[in-house]
Design a protein around this motif. Structure first.
Motif, PDB file in Angstrom:
ATOM      1  N   UNK A 133       7.294  -5.247  -7.444  1.00 41.30           N
ATOM      2  CA  UNK A 133       6.755  -4.539  -6.277  1.00 41.30           C
ATOM      3  C   UNK A 133       5.339  -4.024  -6.526  1.00 41.30           C
ATOM      4  N   UNK A 134       4.941  -3.913  -7.794  1.00 43.44           N
ATOM      5  CA  UNK A 134       3.651  -3.289  -8.121  1.00 43.44           C
ATOM      6  C   UNK A 134       2.452  -4.114  -7.661  1.00 43.44           C
ATOM      7  N   UNK A 135       2.665  -5.404  -7.383  1.00 39.81           N
ATOM      8  CA  UNK A 135       1.522  -6.226  -6.957  1.00 39.81           C
ATOM      9  C   UNK A 135       1.028  -5.836  -5.565  1.00 39.81           C
ATOM     10  N   UNK A 136       1.937  -5.391  -4.679  1.00 39.95           N
ATOM     11  CA  UNK A 136       1.564  -5.032  -3.315  1.00 39.95           C
ATOM     12  C   UNK A 136       1.564  -3.522  -3.075  1.00 39.95           C
ATOM     13  N   UNK A 137       2.443  -2.802  -3.744  1.00 39.94           N
ATOM     14  CA  UNK A 137       2.559  -1.358  -3.523  1.00 39.94           C
ATOM     15  C   UNK A 137       1.339  -0.626  -4.070  1.00 39.94           C
ATOM     16  N   UNK A 138       1.103   0.560  -3.542  1.00 38.35           N
ATOM     17  CA  UNK A 138       0.027   1.392  -4.091  1.00 38.35           C
ATOM     18  C   UNK A 138       0.392   1.810  -5.510  1.00 38.35           C
ATOM     19  N   UNK A 139       1.645   2.240  -5.671  1.00 36.83           N
ATOM     20  CA  UNK A 139       2.145   2.606  -6.992  1.00 36.83           C
ATOM     21  C   UNK A 139       3.664   2.571  -6.969  1.00 36.83           C
ATOM     22  N   UNK A 140       4.234   2.131  -8.087  1.00 37.82           N
ATOM     23  CA  UNK A 140       5.685   2.102  -8.223  1.00 37.82           C
ATOM     24  C   UNK A 140       6.069   2.951  -9.428  1.00 37.82           C
ATOM     25  N   UNK A 141       6.929   3.919  -9.194  1.00 33.40           N
ATOM     26  CA  UNK A 141       7.383   4.799 -10.275  1.00 33.40           C
ATOM     27  C   UNK A 141       8.857   4.546 -10.543  1.00 33.40           C
ATOM     28  N   UNK A 151       6.978   6.835  -0.217  1.00 32.19           N
ATOM     29  CA  UNK A 151       7.210   6.348   1.134  1.00 32.19           C
ATOM     30  C   UNK A 151       8.539   5.610   1.196  1.00 32.19           C
ATOM     31  N   UNK A 152       8.905   5.009   0.051  1.00 30.55           N
ATOM     32  CA  UNK A 152      10.154   4.254  -0.060  1.00 30.55           C
ATOM     33  C   UNK A 152      10.858   4.689  -1.339  1.00 30.55           C
ATOM     34  N   UNK A 153      12.157   4.929  -1.251  1.00 31.98           N
ATOM     35  CA  UNK A 153      12.983   5.199  -2.427  1.00 31.98           C
ATOM     36  C   UNK A 153      13.974   4.049  -2.580  1.00 31.98           C
ATOM     37  N   UNK A 154      13.984   3.450  -3.751  1.00 31.76           N
ATOM     38  CA  UNK A 154      14.926   2.375  -4.063  1.00 31.76           C
ATOM     39  C   UNK A 154      15.983   2.937  -5.012  1.00 31.76           C
ATOM     40  N   UNK A 155      17.227   2.923  -4.593  1.00 33.39           N
ATOM     41  CA  UNK A 155      18.300   3.482  -5.421  1.00 33.39           C
ATOM     42  C   UNK A 155      18.941   2.384  -6.270  1.00 33.39           C
ATOM     43  N   UNK A 156      18.293   2.073  -7.376  1.00 36.33           N
ATOM     44  CA  UNK A 156      18.823   1.070  -8.312  1.00 36.33           C
ATOM     45  C   UNK A 156      19.742   1.775  -9.297  1.00 36.33           C
ATOM     46  N   UNK A 157      20.769   2.410  -8.747  1.00 35.99           N
ATOM     47  CA  UNK A 157      21.614   3.314  -9.522  1.00 35.99           C
ATOM     48  C   UNK A 157      22.889   2.664 -10.039  1.00 35.99           C
ATOM     49  N   UNK A 185       0.780  -1.226   0.000  1.00 39.25           N
ATOM     50  CA  UNK A 185       0.000   0.000   0.000  1.00 39.25           C
ATOM     51  C   UNK A 185       0.812   1.277   0.000  1.00 39.25           C
ATOM     52  N   UNK A 186       2.099   1.171  -0.267  1.00 43.65           N
ATOM     53  CA  UNK A 186       2.963   2.353  -0.211  1.00 43.65           C
ATOM     54  C   UNK A 186       3.357   2.827  -1.605  1.00 43.65           C
ATOM     55  N   UNK A 187       3.723   4.099  -1.670  1.00 47.52           N
ATOM     56  CA  UNK A 187       4.252   4.671  -2.905  1.00 47.52           C
ATOM     57  C   UNK A 187       5.761   4.443  -2.935  1.00 47.52           C
ATOM     58  N   UNK A 188       6.211   3.861  -4.027  1.00 42.54           N
ATOM     59  CA  UNK A 188       7.623   3.523  -4.166  1.00 42.54           C
ATOM     60  C   UNK A 188       8.188   4.221  -5.398  1.00 42.54           C
ATOM     61  N   UNK A 189       9.330   4.861  -5.245  1.00 43.88           N
ATOM     62  CA  UNK A 189      10.057   5.424  -6.375  1.00 43.88           C
ATOM     63  C   UNK A 189      11.355   4.634  -6.528  1.00 43.88           C
ATOM     64  N   UNK A 190      11.528   4.032  -7.688  1.00 49.36           N
ATOM     65  CA  UNK A 190      12.742   3.277  -7.993  1.00 49.36           C
ATOM     66  C   UNK A 190      13.594   4.139  -8.918  1.00 49.36           C
ATOM     67  N   UNK A 191      14.754   4.561  -8.450  1.00 43.72           N
ATOM     68  CA  UNK A 191      15.626   5.415  -9.252  1.00 43.72           C
ATOM     69  C   UNK A 191      16.568   4.537 -10.061  1.00 43.72           C
ATOM     70  N   UNK A 192      16.484   4.665 -11.375  1.00 46.45           N
ATOM     71  CA  UNK A 192      17.323   3.859 -12.252  1.00 46.45           C
ATOM     72  C   UNK A 192      16.523   3.292 -13.400  1.00 46.45           C
ATOM     73  N   UNK A 193      17.232   2.867 -14.437  1.00 47.01           N
ATOM     74  CA  UNK A 193      16.536   2.326 -15.605  1.00 47.01           C
ATOM     75  C   UNK A 193      17.222   1.088 -16.161  1.00 47.01           C
ATOM     76  N   UNK A 194      18.086   0.484 -15.351  1.00 46.65           N
ATOM     77  CA  UNK A 194      18.773  -0.718 -15.796  1.00 46.65           C
ATOM     78  C   UNK A 194      18.009  -1.979 -15.479  1.00 46.65           C
ATOM     79  N   UNK A 195      18.694  -3.119 -15.601  1.00 47.06           N
ATOM     80  CA  UNK A 195      18.046  -4.419 -15.429  1.00 47.06           C
ATOM     81  C   UNK A 195      17.437  -4.584 -14.044  1.00 47.06           C
ATOM     82  N   UNK A 196      18.112  -4.046 -13.015  1.00 46.24           N
ATOM     83  CA  UNK A 196      17.583  -4.190 -11.653  1.00 46.24           C
ATOM     84  C   UNK A 196      16.277  -3.441 -11.493  1.00 46.24           C
ATOM     85  N   UNK A 197      16.233  -2.194 -11.963  1.00 41.30           N
ATOM     86  CA  UNK A 197      15.004  -1.396 -11.867  1.00 41.30           C
ATOM     87  C   UNK A 197      13.877  -2.041 -12.662  1.00 41.30           C
ATOM     88  N   UNK A 198      14.190  -2.511 -13.853  1.00 41.08           N
ATOM     89  CA  UNK A 198      13.176  -3.123 -14.720  1.00 41.08           C
ATOM     90  C   UNK A 198      12.626  -4.404 -14.090  1.00 41.08           C
TER      91      UNK A 198
END
Length: 502
Positions: free
Chosen positions: A197-205, A337-343, A178-191
């Protein structure tokens, strides 16, 4: 340590794909040689044991990420982390390799001593105890990135009140329901992370500074699964492996020779998944396909998450981290609510082991690769650095096979030192090449620490598996560059040996 007994013929560093592969090859092709695998972690698997983020999976098909000697038997060819660990565990147990693994042993330094033709290796155990072991050969299967610290882009998280997570150190108890998640990055890990995470999170960007070329394919290989029903397991695997290697090689060369055509094909496939009206800007990098590694989207999982509204891709630059999310330079705001640094990762050479020769430090950045396997003027040392444009294991297999043949030839000759010799005169005539013809950030950042690369084989790390496999198998071991000698009173210098060969 004694002056008379060497602990092992070969010390393999790392119990991941590279190390386990070498052990398996030795069991079959150099059975008379003793070996041990030293692994800093408490479990085998390397990358596949370290990374625990949601959806962790291969971004290569398992018919090429798998070994040439062990068929991949699962229905899915794009496999999750646990399935890959299960595959490695089976190999280790079926081939009686597990008893050769020493877990919780981190290699700190290794000093080659010509007087006894051994690597004197200093290790640290999980309890902080220092140990010393010796080996005639050192085989580095320690991977390509820094296990202790990821790449740090220098973010200032300022007033951000949420949780910041890096994929390399994923917390076991992270609750993102139910949380908003921002994943920073565009490589294989972010993809990988975004749709998982989108199945449980409110939204993943997925917040990307620069788009990445993506391609979609089914997670199951229909031909592979069909062949397994009608052919013996090994035969089906061999055919599928050949098919996938050929298609990958064709795709890479097509991208390099006709980048516009490849870009059109990739966009066409994405439009088929997302719909004709979708804006392709988020999927159009400022570079050509395969100037960086393509990102795999198995079973359209990322595109399906986007169509459902549970995930989105935003292209922009970060202005600031605020209490409730991320502010971009165009003043738009992404709640988080959560930032994932897939940098990205931070590359490391030779597992950050302090290598030396009779006490003098060895800087591999001053040595040339030899056949993508050894280094100029460094004795009894081999390494695996996999392909950037194909599966890592393809190189691991051919390097293991090659070193096994070198070991066998050394024993046949009654010698204990093998060294790719490059004289100062010959080195002065070498035309150097960019070691990696890729624009990826983690590649560009690491060039200063990487070994040297020549334009001409064998003094290079190639990115052409089909050509490398043929050369490694067909070219003579004794090529006039690889010097074989016995240490001690009867040993000739490397220069003398090279002159004799000429």
């Amino acid at each position: 340590m004694t002056d008379t007994a060497t602990d092992f013929d070969v010390m393999i560093v790392g119990a991941g794909i590279s190390g386990i592969g070498m052990a398996a090859h030795m069991k079959e092709k150099a059975p008379g040689h003793s070996f041990a695998i030293v692994e800093r972690r408490d479990n085998l698997g390397g990358t596949w044991d370290l990374f625990r983020y949601p959806g962790i999976r291969s971004d290569s098909d398992m018919h090429t990420l798998g070994f040439d000697f062990e068929p991949w038997k699962h229905e899915k060819s794009i496999a999750d982390g646990p399935s890959i660990l299960e595959y490695l565990d089976r190999i280790v147990d079926d081939r009686d390799i597990r008893r050769h693994i020493r877990f919780g042993h981190k290699v700190i330094s290794a000093d080659w001593r010509e007087s006894d033709a051994r690597w004197h290796v200093t290790l640290e155990t999980g309890e902080g105890e220092r140990k010393h072991l010796t080996a005639n050969w050192l085989y580095l299967g320690s991977g390509y990135y820094d296990y202790d610290e990821p790449y740090d882009p220098g973010f200032d998280f300022g007033e951000f009140a949420g949780q910041v997570v890096h994929p390399q150190f994923w917390p076991q108890d992270l609750d993102y329901s139910g949380k908003n998640v921002v994943v920073i990055g565009s490589g294989a890990t972010a993809v990988t992370i975004v749709p998982s995470m989108s199945d449980k999170a409110a939204k993943v960007t997925m917040l990307q500074r620069t788009p990445t070329w993506m391609f979609s394919r089914p997670a199951k290989d229909a031909l592979a699964n069909f062949l397994r029903k009608i052919l013996p397991e090994k035969t089906a695997y061999k055919i599928t492996r050949w098919k996938n290697i050929t298609l990958q090689d064709f795709g890479f060369k097509r991208a390099r020779n006709k980048p516009k055509k490849m870009a059109e094909a990739l966009h066409k496939r994405i439009r088929k998944s997302l719909g004709e009206d979708w804006d392709m800007a988020a999927f159009t990098p400022p570079y050509n396909p395969w100037d960086q590694r393509l990102c795999l989207v198995p079973d359209d999982d990322l595109f399906e998450a986007m169509k459902s509204g549970k995930a989105e891709i935003v292209t922009g630059h970060i202005k600031a981290f605020e209490k409730g999310g991320v502010r971009l330079t165009d003043d738009s705001f992404l709640p988080a609510d959560i930032v994932v640094t897939a940098t990205g990762l931070k590359l490391a050479v030779a597992g950050k082991i302090a290598l030396s020769r009779d006490g003098v430090p060895i800087d591999l950045a001053q040595h040339f690769y030899y056949k993508g396997c050894m280094f100029s003027n460094v004795p009894n040392l081999a390494v695996v650095f996999g392909y950037l444009n194909a599966s890592w294991t393809l190189r691991a297999d051919i390097n293991s096979d090659y070193i096994c043949r070198v070991l066998t030839e050394s024993r046949r000759r009654g010698v204990d030192v093998v060294e790719p010799v490059l004289t100062p005169q010959a080195e002065a005539a070498i035309e150097e090449d960019d070691i990696f013809d890729f624009s990826s950030g983690y590649i560009q950042r690491s060039k200063s620490i990487m070994p040297k690369n020549a334009v001409a084989y064998p003094w290079r790390l190639n990115q052409e598996y089909v050509a490398d496999r043929k050369r490694m198998q067909d070219d003579p071991i004794d090529d006039g560059l690889l010097a074989f000698r016995q240490h001690g009173a009867n040993a000739r210098s490397a220069d003398e040996q090279l002159e004799a060969a000429e």
